[in-house]
Design a protein around this motif. Structure first.
Motif, short mmCIF file in Angstrom:
data_model
loop_
_atom_site.label_atom_id
_atom_site.label_comp_id
_atom_site.label_asym_id
_atom_site.label_seq_id
_atom_site.Cartn_x
_atom_site.Cartn_y
_atom_site.Cartn_z
N ASP A 91 1.03 -1.61 0.40
CA ASP A 91 0.19 -0.31 -0.02
C ASP A 91 0.82 1.31 -0.40
O ASP A 91 0.66 2.18 -0.65
CB ASP A 91 -0.72 -0.15 1.08
CG ASP A 91 -1.58 -1.24 0.96
OD1 ASP A 91 -2.39 -1.53 0.58
OD2 ASP A 91 -2.65 -1.59 2.38
N GLN A 92 1.55 1.17 1.22
CA GLN A 92 2.83 2.57 0.99
C GLN A 92 3.33 2.27 -0.53
O GLN A 92 3.55 3.97 -0.99
CB GLN A 92 3.65 2.18 1.60
CG GLN A 92 3.33 1.74 3.45
CD GLN A 92 4.66 1.77 3.96
OE1 GLN A 92 5.05 2.14 3.92
NE2 GLN A 92 3.73 1.23 5.54
N TYR A 126 1.38 3.99 -2.69
CA TYR A 126 0.82 5.34 -2.62
C TYR A 126 2.03 6.17 -3.24
O TYR A 126 1.76 7.27 -3.62
CB TYR A 126 0.72 5.52 -1.07
CG TYR A 126 -0.25 6.61 -0.25
CD1 TYR A 126 -1.56 7.22 -0.87
CD2 TYR A 126 0.78 7.77 0.21
CE1 TYR A 126 -1.51 8.32 0.41
CE2 TYR A 126 0.71 9.17 1.04
CZ TYR A 126 -1.15 9.26 0.43
OH TYR A 126 -1.39 10.78 0.80
N CYS A 144 1.29 9.05 -5.79
CA CYS A 144 2.28 11.09 -5.25
C CYS A 144 2.98 11.41 -6.96
O CYS A 144 2.81 12.39 -7.19
CB CYS A 144 2.37 10.62 -4.31
SG CYS A 144 3.44 12.24 -3.74
N PRO A 174 -5.21 7.77 2.53
CA PRO A 174 -4.60 6.46 1.65
C PRO A 174 -5.98 5.19 1.26
O PRO A 174 -6.67 5.46 1.31
CB PRO A 174 -3.74 5.97 2.82
CG PRO A 174 -4.38 6.22 4.33
CD PRO A 174 -5.12 7.37 3.95
#
Length: 78
Positions: free
Chosen positions: A48-49, A52, A56, A67
């Motif tokens: 997920d990070q 994200y 970005c 998020p």
């Protein structure tokens, strides 16, 4: 006859965009324990990070404040 295709050029992100996105990821996915990266994130997974961060970068350092994990888990109220 030898023909060479031009290699696909990958655009590098700027340091400014990378810093902004890293700060956004840190804010959206806070650590379980401050100062201990091995403790993991309180929200979401590493996948997920990364998603994200990539979102970005694709938006030149601008992302939503929510998020992706929070948007995915939200269920309509009955």
């Amino acid at each position: 006859m030898l023909t060479l295709a031009a290699p696909a050029t990958a655009s590098a992100i700027t340091a400014e965009v990378a810093r902004a996105c890293e700060a956004a990821v840190a804010k959206a996915f806070p650590p379980r324990q401050i100062g201990n990266p091995a403790a993991g994130s309180a929200k979401g997974t590493a996948k997920d990070q990364r998603a994200y961060f990539q979102k970005c970068v694709a938006n030149n350092g601008k992302v939503d404040d929510v998020p992706a994990e929070a948007a995915k888990d939200s269920k309509p109220s009955k």
